[in-house]
Design a protein around this motif. Structure first.
Motif, short mmCIF file in Angstrom:
data_model
loop_
_atom_site.label_atom_id
_atom_site.label_comp_id
_atom_site.label_asym_id
_atom_site.label_seq_id
_atom_site.Cartn_x
_atom_site.Cartn_y
_atom_site.Cartn_z
N PHE A 283 -11.79 31.86 15.23
CA PHE A 283 -13.17 31.60 14.82
C PHE A 283 -14.12 32.59 15.49
O PHE A 283 -15.13 33.00 14.90
CB PHE A 283 -13.54 30.16 15.20
N HIS A 284 -13.78 32.98 16.71
CA HIS A 284 -14.62 33.93 17.46
C HIS A 284 -14.14 35.37 17.34
O HIS A 284 -14.65 36.25 18.04
CB HIS A 284 -14.67 33.52 18.93
N MET A 297 -12.15 28.91 6.16
CA MET A 297 -11.37 27.68 6.24
C MET A 297 -12.24 26.50 6.65
O MET A 297 -12.05 25.38 6.20
CB MET A 297 -10.24 27.83 7.27
N PHE A 298 -13.19 26.75 7.54
CA PHE A 298 -14.03 25.69 8.09
C PHE A 298 -15.32 25.47 7.29
O PHE A 298 -16.18 24.69 7.71
CB PHE A 298 -14.40 26.01 9.53
N THR A 299 -15.46 26.14 6.16
CA THR A 299 -16.64 25.96 5.32
C THR A 299 -16.47 24.73 4.44
O THR A 299 -15.50 24.63 3.69
CB THR A 299 -16.88 27.20 4.43
N SER A 327 -23.88 21.22 15.49
CA SER A 327 -22.49 21.66 15.65
C SER A 327 -21.61 21.08 14.55
O SER A 327 -21.99 20.11 13.87
CB SER A 327 -21.96 21.21 17.01
N ILE A 328 -20.44 21.67 14.41
CA ILE A 328 -19.44 21.09 13.51
C ILE A 328 -18.22 20.70 14.35
O ILE A 328 -17.91 21.32 15.37
CB ILE A 328 -19.00 22.06 12.39
N HIS A 342 -3.70 13.12 16.04
CA HIS A 342 -5.08 13.54 15.74
C HIS A 342 -5.41 14.79 16.54
O HIS A 342 -4.95 14.98 17.68
CB HIS A 342 -6.07 12.44 16.14
N PHE A 343 -6.21 15.68 15.94
CA PHE A 343 -6.86 16.73 16.73
C PHE A 343 -8.30 16.89 16.26
O PHE A 343 -8.63 16.69 15.09
CB PHE A 343 -6.10 18.06 16.66
N SER A 344 -9.16 17.21 17.20
CA SER A 344 -10.56 17.55 16.92
C SER A 344 -10.92 18.76 17.76
O SER A 344 -10.44 18.90 18.89
CB SER A 344 -11.50 16.40 17.29
N MET A 345 -11.77 19.61 17.21
CA MET A 345 -12.28 20.72 18.00
C MET A 345 -13.69 21.07 17.57
O MET A 345 -14.06 20.90 16.41
CB MET A 345 -11.39 21.95 17.87
N GLU A 346 -14.45 21.53 18.52
CA GLU A 346 -15.78 22.08 18.25
C GLU A 346 -15.64 23.59 18.43
O GLU A 346 -15.67 24.09 19.55
CB GLU A 346 -16.81 21.51 19.22
N PRO A 347 -15.44 24.35 17.34
CA PRO A 347 -15.10 25.77 17.49
C PRO A 347 -16.16 26.60 18.19
O PRO A 347 -15.82 27.59 18.86
CB PRO A 347 -14.87 26.23 16.05
N GLN A 348 -17.43 26.20 18.06
CA GLN A 348 -18.48 27.00 18.71
C GLN A 348 -18.31 27.01 20.23
O GLN A 348 -18.49 28.05 20.88
CB GLN A 348 -19.87 26.47 18.35
#
Length: 502
Positions: A283-284, A297-299, A327-328, A342-348
């Motif tokens: 992402f970065h 992908m994240f849109t 944030s997303i 489960h997984f969660s992430m805040e890509p920023q």
């Protein structure tokens, strides 16, 4: 009047009290270290409460692993503990990993996201439909917006049974699968479709000329260093794989899948860290895929509606998107028989959470951990947590009110019988008796049907509140049935009857 006012006040307190209680096991805090300490302290108790054998949990911060915790048992009979290299099935999280493989094909110029899927597959064809099949694109399949049917829940196949072919699964031939059909106009709305990922699996095999699991291992798993992961239950994973258990902690088979892209990934908490970190880094602009690819992908594609909308806001390519402040959160759940993940992430920011469990009740544990992590990162409750609190409080309030009502009836009935104000009815008219018997059957049957509806629905939130509410309703219905077969004696005044027979 004073007595009635007191009763109404007490009932009001009983009805509102549950709404002011904290129904969470984990303390809400914005301090990540305190959250981790709380999870370390309470997880074993929570696993016991929900009858879950074991769990592996990872917390990410700034794109790095901050903490890994392993709890409980991988195998209850062998008394073996969950470790960091314990292998779990992660079910539908397979879709997110598959999406990386698809996007790699996009970057290599072998496919186009907006091409019809029929451009890439020849081994199987959809049945004719009123909707345009050419509108089913790779993008639509990745985002569950293709209009295809679910294709079955894919419960898996017992190890001693031969797996069907992928074509047979798509055609509904095989355990638990249903034909994959075009049910809605492509792109019109979100509708979760594991069958769509079967088509992506077939596409990958036809475009690359390789078995799906070999391609994903070569292009995704191996480059990311996911050495203890595979879409095939290979020998090097079998001794490390946890056992799966049902809601009563009874052992389940290790169900296998021909629907690998939809549900077949085996992995560990360590390898899941590598996957999530690779997506964050990409992402970065410093990871496995190009930044533009991952950002695409994240849109978000379409809004997720219905009950699922309390869990995820929008669907994207192989992932779901939630919006919090500015944030997303990129996320995905997984649920096979005996496994919840489960997984969660805040890509920023690079913050993230991964939870793996080997029990059918794992969803309750996941929801608690995810809600606590969400609050720690953003300082607000997630939508599902707000829904959960409202449902639990309402169920508790109704149960308490009905139990109080039933208790009042029981006390009055006992008192009236002791004072010989009531007696058992002797039916001389058989028609009247028949009517009351039918009414009794209808009332009891109705409560049974209510339990079949309420318990599963409320069980989505908590395993006990549905049982509690149904028990309170059933108790009151039994009392109603009892009242059908008693009558007042001459000693019972009309005024007293109002309080006794109610």
């Amino acid at each position: 009047m004073k007595r009635k006012a007191i009763v109404l006040l007490v009932l009001a307190i009983i009805a509102t009290f549950p709404f002011f209680l904290n129904h969470n096991d984990l303390t809400r805090t914005t301090d990540l270290d305190k959250l981790i300490k709380d999870v370390e302290t309470k997880t074993d108790k929570m696993l016991s409460k929900y009858k879950i054998p074991g769990a592996a949990i990872s917390v990410l911060e700034d794109g790095q692993v901050k903490w890994i915790g392993t709890f409980g048992y991988a195998d209850l009979d062998a008394n073996s503990k969950v470790e960091q290299n314990t292998v779990f099935q992660v079910a539908s999280i397979s879709k997110s990993v598959t999406a990386l493989g698809v996007m790699k094909l996009v970057e290599d110029g072998l496919i186009n996201l907006d091409d019809p899927i029929e451009n890439y597959i020849t081994r199987w064809q959809l049945l004719e439909s009123e909707y345009d099949q050419k509108a089913i694109t790779v993008r639509g399949l990745l985002s569950h917006t293709s209009g295809l049917s679910v294709g079955g829940g894919y419960p898996g196949y017992e190890p001693n049974k031969q797996l069907p072919t992928l074509e047979q699964s798509l055609s509904g031939i095989g355990g638990g699968s249903k034909p994959v059909e075009l049910e809605n106009e492509a792109g019109a709305r979100y509708s979760y479709s594991g069958g769509g990922y079967n088509l992506l699996q077939m596409m990958i095999e036809e475009v690359t000329g390789k078995d799906f699991h070999l391609y994903l291992n070569e292009v995704v798993l191996a480059p990311l260093g996911m050495e203890n992961s595979s879409f095939k239950w290979d020998g090097h994973l079998q001794d490390k794989t946890a056992k799966a258990y049902d809601v009563k902690l009874e052992l389940l088979p290790n169900y296998l899948f021909i629907e690998k892209a939809a549900a077949g990934l085996y992995t560990t908490i360590e390898d899941m860290n590598k996957f999530v970190i690779a997506e964050i880094n990409s992402f970065h602009g410093t990871g496995f895929l190009e930044a533009d690819t991952v950002q695409e992908m994240f849109t978000p594609i379409l809004e997720v509606r219905g009950l699922e909308g309390f869990i995820n806001d929008e669907t994207a390519l192989g992932h779901f998107i939630n919006h919090v402040n500015n944030s997303i959160i990129v996320t995905h759940d997984g649920g096979n028989n005996g496994w919840k993940a489960h997984f969660s992430m805040e890509p920023q920011t690079g913050n993230g959470l991964i939870v793996l469990t080997n029990g059918n009740n794992g969803t309750y544990f996941l929801n608690e951990i995810v809600s606590a992590w969400h609050y720690t990162n953003f300082g607000i409750e997630r939508s599902f947590d707000q829904l959960s609190h409202t449902v639990k409080a309402t169920a508790y309030a109704l149960s308490l009110l009905i139990f109080c009502w039933s208790l009042s009836v029981i006390v009055n009935l006992v008192s009236a019988f002791l004072n010989k104000e009531l007696k058992i009815t002797k039916f001389s008219n058989k028609k009247v008796l028949a009517v009351k018997v039918i009414m009794s059957i209808v009332l009891v049957s109705g409560s049974f049907l209510l339990s079949k509806i309420l318990v599963p629905i409320l069980g989505f939130i908590d395993p006990l509140i549905g049982i509690l509410l149904v028990t309170s309703v059933f108790t009151r219905i039994i009392l109603t049935v009892v009242l059908l077969y008693i009558k007042k004696s001459d000693r019972l005044s009309n005024e007293r009857a109002k309080n006794v027979i109610c």
